[in-house]
Structure formats: C-alpha cells, structure tokens
Design an enzyme around this catalytic site. Sequence first.
Site, PDB file in Angstrom:
ATOM      1  N   HIS A 503     -39.875   9.853 -12.184  1.00 14.54           N
ATOM      2  CA  HIS A 503     -38.654   9.176 -11.719  1.00 14.54           C
ATOM      3  C   HIS A 503     -39.003   8.084 -10.720  1.00 14.54           C
ATOM      4  CE1 HIS A 503     -34.287   9.162 -10.539  1.00 14.54           C
ATOM      5  NE2 HIS A 503     -34.824   8.638  -9.439  1.00 14.54           N
ATOM      6  N   GLU A 504     -39.827   8.413  -9.728  1.00 14.70           N
ATOM      7  CA  GLU A 504     -40.157   7.430  -8.693  1.00 14.70           C
ATOM      8  C   GLU A 504     -41.033   6.319  -9.244  1.00 14.70           C
ATOM      9  OE1 GLU A 504     -38.441   7.582  -6.121  1.00 14.70           O
ATOM     10  OE2 GLU A 504     -37.722   9.632  -6.374  1.00 14.70           O
ATOM     11  N   HIS A 507     -39.083   3.605 -10.874  1.00 19.92           N
ATOM     12  CA  HIS A 507     -38.449   2.648  -9.957  1.00 19.92           C
ATOM     13  C   HIS A 507     -39.291   1.388  -9.764  1.00 19.92           C
ATOM     14  CE1 HIS A 507     -34.770   4.504  -8.778  1.00 19.92           C
ATOM     15  NE2 HIS A 507     -35.331   5.575  -8.247  1.00 19.92           N
ATOM     16  N   GLU A 526     -30.843   4.020 -10.048  1.00 21.49           N
ATOM     17  CA  GLU A 526     -30.981   5.469 -10.179  1.00 21.49           C
ATOM     18  C   GLU A 526     -30.685   5.984 -11.576  1.00 21.49           C
ATOM     19  OE1 GLU A 526     -32.530   6.907  -8.130  1.00 21.49           O
ATOM     20  OE2 GLU A 526     -32.306   5.808  -6.250  1.00 21.49           O
TER      21      GLU A 526
END
Length: 847
Positions: A503-504, A507, A526
Amino acid sequence: MDSGRDLNPDTDDLPLCANTNHILVKHYVLDLTVCFERKVVSGSVVLFLDPCSASPEKDVRDKTCSESSSASTDPEVETREGSVKRRDDMEKLSCSWELSNDGDFTLVLDCCDLAVSKVEEVDVSYVSDIGSEKAGVSSLTRNATLVQNLLSMPSTQWRRQHQMFSLCSRAPGVQGDSSLRFHTNRWSLQVRKRGVSSSQDFPRALRVFYETKPEGGSVRWTRDQDDRVCVYTAGSPINNRALFPCQEPPVAMSTWQAIVRAPSDCVVLMSGEEAVKPTEDSDCLIWNYYVTMPMPASTFALAVGHWRQVTDENSPALEKESRNRLDCGTGENFGAETSALSTVGNSTRGEVKVSTLQPGRGHQTSRSSPSSSHPSLKEKTPHCSAIVEDCVLCSHGDYPCRVAESSVRSQQVIPHRVFAPVSLLHKAQTGLFSLLPKCLEAAFDVLGVHPFSRLDVLIVPAGFSSLGMASPHIIFLSQSVLNAGGSGFGEAAVALCGSRLCHEIAHSWFGLVIGARDWTEEWISEGFATYLEDVIWARAQQLSFEDAAEQSSLKALLRWRRLSDELQNSQEELQILRPNMERTGQVSDSGSSTVKHALNPDKSFMQVHYLKGYFLLRFLASQVGEQQFINFFRLFVKRHHGQLILSQDFLHMLLITFPDMERRGLTLSAIYADWLDRPGIPKWLYERSAVWSQARLVEEVKAEVVKWILPSHRHQGKGRKRKQSEPKVKHKEVTSDQLVLLLEFLLEESSLSAAKMRALSRTYDLRNQDAEVRHRWCELVVKHGFSQAYGDLEHFLVHDQAMGVYLYGELMVHEDSEQQALARRCLSMVSEEMDQSARKVVEEMVL
C-alpha cells in the site's frame, strides 16, 4: 464512531493561507538543529521566490486567513521583534498590522506554532557565479535577476543549481536594514517590505529565523520502543506548517535541501535522493539531504532518533541489552542521552552491522512545475493494448525525470534500507526486511519505473497514528504490521506487513509522483493505493490468477463489511469523496482555500476515502477487464507523472481510452452522481457484495463458524455430562484474512461461553496473530466480558495504538466497571506518547 457533534466549518476546515496565485516558493533551504532537551527544532529556512506573471499589483487576500488572525484562539501572537503578546492584545496587533499596510504587497505563508524571530532579505549578489543578467530583464534588481537565472537553470545542470542554492542560502542580508516586517497569527506568517506594492518587486530570496514549539502539531517528540528520545514529522492534518513556514497548497510544488544537526548518537532520515553519510561537528553530526523533484511541501518527512539499520545479520545480544535496559527502568532524561548504543558510522563489536548502500542517482527523480498545464484530455490517447514501454509522455515542466530515463527501466528493485529500534530488529528482519525487495519488484512489474531512486523504511514509535505513511524516499510503518511473535513465518505471519508495505509503496505513484490538486479528493491517493495494494501483494506472493482472484474477493468482502459499518455510524457529509463537487480545485483570487473537514477529529479515523475509492476502482475494472485496467494505470502514470490531478482527469482519460463505457451509459456525470458526490453505497456495490459473500474462501470460513456455533446451540442447557462427551472438532487451517472474517462472524453471536473463548484463543493462537486478527479478538473479549483475556486487550491498547482508538469506546459503553477501569488505566499509560488527535477522541470517550 458517530460522536453526535455538529460539523463546524470554523473548527473543522483547515485554512491554506498561502497566496500562491501571487507568488510561489520554488526552493527551500533548511538549516536546522534538533534539541531534545528543549523539544524544539531551531534554525532558519531560505525561500527562493518566483512571482506569478498574472499577479495583481495590490495585495488581494481572501477573508479566510485574514479573519483567522482576529478570530484566532491562539493565546499568543508575535510581532516583528519576536516579542510575545497575550490574547487580549492580539486583536489590537492584528488591526495595527492591517492598518499599516499602506498598499504594500504581503507574502502569506502557511505557519502554525512557530516562534519567528526575524525575516530578512538575502543578498544573493554575494554569490558571483550564478550568471550574467539576461536581456529583457534589466528593470529587475540584481538580486531578482540572479535568483531568476538560478531558478531558470535547465535540469541538465541540476548539480550546479544545487550548489548555487546552497551558496546563496549562506549569503548575508542586504546591506542596511535587511529586516522585513512580519506578523504571525494562528495559521499564517505574513511578510512585507515597505514601499513594495507588487509581487514582481518583492524580494526573491528571504531568510526566516525561527524555532518550533514543543506542542506543534507537525512533529512528535516522544520515545521509541527502547525508551530513547526521538522526533518525527507527524503528517496530517496540518502537515509541515509547524515545522517550517511554507506554502501548503499542493499547487505550490517546490524542491528543497536541508542541513540537519543532531546528537552524534542519532540517525537522521529524511526525504532525500541520496543515502547520505553524516559529517562530524564537535558533539553532533550534520546530515545533508536534497531533492530535485518539485513536490508539495506537505510531502517533506523527517525523523531523528536512535534507530538501527536492519541487515541480514542481527545480534540477539543487542536486543537483549535493550530489553534489559527497559526492564531495569534506566530511561534517560529527555535530552540527557548517552551513547550507550552507537548508530550509523559507529559500528561496535557485537552490534548490528550497518551495510553500505550505493548512493541513489539524485538526478533521476523530480516533479513538474506547478505552472505547467495539464494536457488536453480531448487528445487521442493510445489504447492500452498499444502501450510501448519506451514511450513516456512527459507533460510536466523541466526537471531531471527518472521515469523518462532509459537506464533505470530495468531496475526492478531500488536501493533500500530498513531502520528500527534495537528491540524490534529481529522482528523487522524476519518479516519486513525480507519482504521489501519482493514488494518493490512486484510494484515495478505492475506500475513500471520506480519514481524515486531509493527507499528507507522506518518502524516508528507505538504512538504513531496509522499503520503507515509514505513520503518521498521514506516510509513510516507502525510496529503493528510486524509479526506479533508467533513461531511461524508463513503467509499468516507476514500478510498484514506485506499488504501494508505494498500500500505504501503504491503511494510512490499515486499520492506522490501523481498527487491530488485538491486535498479534499483524498480518494485519489488512498483509494488508488488500497486497490493497488491487492494487485502488488498478489504479485509479490506469486499467486496464480485463480488464487489472486479468490484472495481479492475475500478482501473485498472484509472491506465491504467495514465500509457498511462506517457509513451506518458516521455523518453523511463525511462520506462524500468529492465534497466540493463542481467547485473542486477552485481557490480564491489569491490562491488561498480551505480543506473541508480536515480538522474534524472523527474524519481522522474514517476509512471511507480508502474503501469507497477502492470500490469505485473495482467497479471501473469490472467494466473494462482487470488486466486492461492495470495496463491503463501504467499508461496514466506515463502521461501524468509529475503532475497534480483531479478526479475528472483520471476518469476522462479512462472514458476516452475505453469508449465502449460511455456508449453503455457510463458517463462522467453518472460516475460523479453514483460514487463521488453523494453519501451512501452505490447499487453496484450492494449487488457485488452478495457475490463476494459466496466466494470459496468465504464459504470455508462459514463452515468453520458452524463448528464453533452449533455445538453451543445444540447442547445449550443440556448439562455438564453431555458437554464432556462432545466429540473433538477438527478445525481447518485458515489464512489471516479468513481468521479476521471468522471472528467478525462470531462477533454477531449474542453469546459465547468462556470455554468457547478459551478454545478459540488456543486453537488459533490469537495473541500471536497479526494486529487485524488481534483487534477482532479484543472486540470479542470486550463484548463477552472474557476477563481471562483482559491482558491481551491491555497489550493491544498499549502496543497497537493506531488500531485501538474505538476499543476504548466499546469498553466504556458496556458500563462494566472492570472494563472501564481497564480503559482508564491504559489511557493513563499511553496518553503522553499518544497521537494528539487520537488522544482527544479517546479522552472524550473515557473522561
């Protein structure tokens, strides 16, 4: 979750005061010293400014930030001399500042909880190597001309430009009275030069002397898991305005460099393009970082502490030493640190080895100029099946673009490091450290060239307010993502860590190298990262297409249940993904604006932008095919990297790329109406959730639930002898996601016996599962008053603070004196290290 409080724009909305339509900060040079004893960061920041061509001659500010001075609740306000006045003098000072304008132009910077002592104009003419004056700009002052030449240097000369920024930042103030008039209020720093009435004539280089305040919301002064002092940037909701005065609106993209002085036994990690080695200076180390990619100031990240780098070889003796220090209660005073544990550059026999990374290629990362225009979406976009890897459509301004550089297109894994407190080195090594290269490679396979040249990952203190936060070149992760301590290191032990890491990492593409032009469209960051985390994590696990689809369906059901619960217990206005609707992206004449609901404490813990945004992307993928949709992501990155976008930019390009969608009636206005501009749940999502509920992995969970429930129902009230004769039930091994769902299903049961709760804990070794599983277990413990596991509950509230906020509410609402005492005891234990927003919400529940 619904606190019952009314939404109040005066307290819930965050002002972005900077007048970015008048003048832009193009580069920051920070010179900072970290003082743990006083809990302040002090020093200066030099701002290199570029006036906007369409800037009005007079200072025209909207009311948002001018009113914040007179309506401020800040008890103090500072004048030019840095003297402090009490609140009863504030209105008088604010009026005096407004009345003394005399038509002078005002530079407005976003600023909060900073003690500004002086603002001066920098005489860059002391640096003679910037270049001669260009034709056609003879009307500018020499300083203005030199700064303009510096800002206009082509990206091929970025190293020389970097050196010139550094030299200029050390130049003295202009001769005579270099000091400028300034005024601070709750949200801004305002600067004027007497007799200057337009941004065109305003100084191009300013130096602001200041120091942070211990209570400032941008940085957290706390202790790590080894009870050693540390400080790190806390991120949202006020971003970095309490770390340095800056322009917060995302359109104000800039580059930066920073010199940070810290105690010699500390490590300084920061958003920077090279893994630097510090230089020694008496009793401190000096760390020098820089970036060449223009990005919003809100993405800047900094962490200073006694962390160690995780490597292949860790010393168990070092972790034992750390545990002994904690057990003996030998925590030092805040600022009276010794060098009992050495850090980077000070290796000691028996300690964790510090590996040397090859420096990242600094010229390979950057970002667009905020003045660059978005390409017209009416242009014909290549179909996804025709994507050519060598074709990168750079539409941003001039900067050394890594995405377009052919030499890195085969670099699947970028240089990376992991840092953690000594006591967590082993956990970080066995899970996170081994997962990171796999996740980086999988992200490359899905999205293409890594936008950043290197990556540091830091395990931050227990009071961190979320599971993770991504910034350029650095990711903060909560200790909750690490394996809880079970003996196994298989899928169940690393699933949360792996998915959160993916997930990170996602980004880097969506949230950083492509950012939202309007912060209220949080789903662009997000929602995209949540969708991509599943795709990247499945690739990292090397799952087959069928296994990946089954895992995706299970995760979708879990998220659907979470979203449904949240929407039932929150205010409708907080459920809208595009709250500004047709006004999205609009600002005042000066460039200032407000971020709707940004300061609302309830919103800080809501997942609607993650989950509803994720489901919108799943819906769109169902219309075009998942692989085609992923191919479109790659195409979109190539087209929009280094730019800021609105929802319409992504959706418009998608509809042009797949024209059949519009022919089937799926228009831009229809997507707005169903997904972005209204609260609640779209019809498609209701229908699709029924399909996910029948997926194979879900059916397996249902079968396990029956084994736990039916014996209780069948023999309820039958007596002890019959219960002893029950056959032993054999339970199927389940994944961590399946275990989360199983516990959620059991939460729907009105009662579970103490024997059943003991059997659950024993069968699944619940106290050693990941934090998502343990959170559901704690909910069961609270609901059924299972006092034998109150130790598990207390451990969770202390060590998994990012996930435990609403458990406090559940403990209090049951009106059980033992549970309420447990809530108060845990709050007293962690209140000092707790995130400010989390503490405020919990205190409202408990106190």
